[in-house]
Design an enzyme around this catalytic site. Structure first.
Site, mmCIF file in Angstrom:
data_model
loop_
_atom_site.group_PDB
_atom_site.id
_atom_site.type_symbol
_atom_site.label_atom_id
_atom_site.label_comp_id
_atom_site.label_asym_id
_atom_site.label_seq_id
_atom_site.Cartn_x
_atom_site.Cartn_y
_atom_site.Cartn_z
ATOM 1 N N CYS A 81 16.699 34.340 17.436
ATOM 2 C CA CYS A 81 17.419 35.370 17.071
ATOM 3 C C CYS A 81 17.768 36.684 17.916
ATOM 4 O O CYS A 81 17.309 38.130 17.166
ATOM 5 C CB CYS A 81 16.513 36.239 15.610
ATOM 6 S SG CYS A 81 15.181 36.896 16.092
ATOM 7 N N GLY A 82 17.885 36.669 19.078
ATOM 8 C CA GLY A 82 17.955 36.842 20.001
ATOM 9 C C GLY A 82 17.093 37.819 20.125
ATOM 10 O O GLY A 82 16.067 37.585 20.547
#
Length: 291
Positions: A90-91
């Site tokens: 998720c980055g």
């Protein structure tokens, strides 16, 4: 130079990865709407609870004794509640929250304060344990929780209140990511113990006069522990929406990068194939001329 078979295998592998990233993007997009609605619905209640408690605290006279959760201690012992996700991909969602908590811990320790860390989520623990392994007192695992509820937040809130009653800390700060949009999640640090009163609630006179039954001290003693759980629930819901938004954006970028890689590998494959065909034609023509 890789052979044609190696290039074909590489292209097939990247295409399979691209299918996975697209599927994860679609799943995150489906979960994002529900998580966003839950986070936005929790904001007014949490903000109103803060205002009510601030007004109650401001109305306590000089002779009244403020509850422990409101007055706090000397401020030498700090508890950092770091809320992150249980999963990655998720980055920079998890690392940005952990970075804010790490910078805060370093600043407090530089001032001679004692820092303890309560991790809510596996990823925050994985990042912070390298530098603050001794300061981490517990890690709460929420992987078994499929849908966040007040009961989950209340269990964490009760644990925080119990630590405060045992004089384990004076000041508690919770770290989470406030959801703003799919591409913007803001790492936030919010002090929940003692309750940070707005300046207006401290200095400005109340617009209306209220009579409380029971008195303000008794109401605060009942509402303050509940407010801790509410603020924890708000942080968890904000995190849930921010996680899905960050994952959706990260998987979109991954799918685009996979598409560019497929184009480059396909071009390299076609050039290598064309070079081999040209070489074979030259060999055939050279052999024919030799006869």
């Amino acid at each position: 130079m890789p052979s044609l078979k190696d290039l074909r295998n590489r292209i097939a592998s990247v295409k399979a990865t691209q299918k996975i990233t697209k599927a994860m993007q679609m799943v995150a997009a489906a979960k994002l709407r529900r998580a966003q609605l839950a986070a936005e619905a929790a904001r007014p209640y949490a903000e109103r609870m803060d205002k009510v408690l601030a007004n109650l605290a401001a109305s306590i006279g000089t002779g009244g004794e403020a509850p422990p959760l409101l007055s706090g201690g000397g401020g030498d012992h700090h508890l950092l509640v770091v809320c992150t996700a249980e999963r990655g991909l998720c980055g920079a969602f998890n690392s940005s929250i952990a970075r804010l908590a790490r910078d805060t811990a370093i600043s407090l320790m530089g001032q001679g304060k004692t820092v303890k860390i309560l991790c809510v989520g596996k990823k925050g623990h994985d990042v912070l344990r390298r530098q603050f392994g001794r300061q981490i007192i517990e890690t709460i695992d929420l992987r078994a929780v499929r849908s966040l509820s007040f009961a989950d937040a209340d269990a964490i809130g009760r644990k925080i209140v119990a630590l405060h009653e045992a004089n384990e800390f004076d000041v508690c700060t919770i770290f989470y990511s406030r959801f703003q949009s799919v591409i913007a999640q803001i790492p936030t640090a919010q002090q929940i113990i003692p309750l940070a009163l707005p300046v207006a609630a401290k200095d400005a006179p109340s617009a209306a006069s209220y009579e409380y039954e029971p008195d303000e001290e008794e109401i605060l003693a009942s509402l303050l522990p509940r407010n801790i759980s509410i603020q924890v629930l708000r942080a968890l819901l904000e995190n849930a929406a921010s996680e899905q938004g960050a994952r959706m954006s990260a998987m979109d970028n991954a799918s685009r990068n996979a598409g560019e890689m497929i184009k480059k590998q396909t071009m390299k494959y076609n050039r290598s194939r064309q070079a081999m065909i040209t070489k074979e034609l030259i060999e055939i023509i050279s052999g024919a001329e030799a006869l």
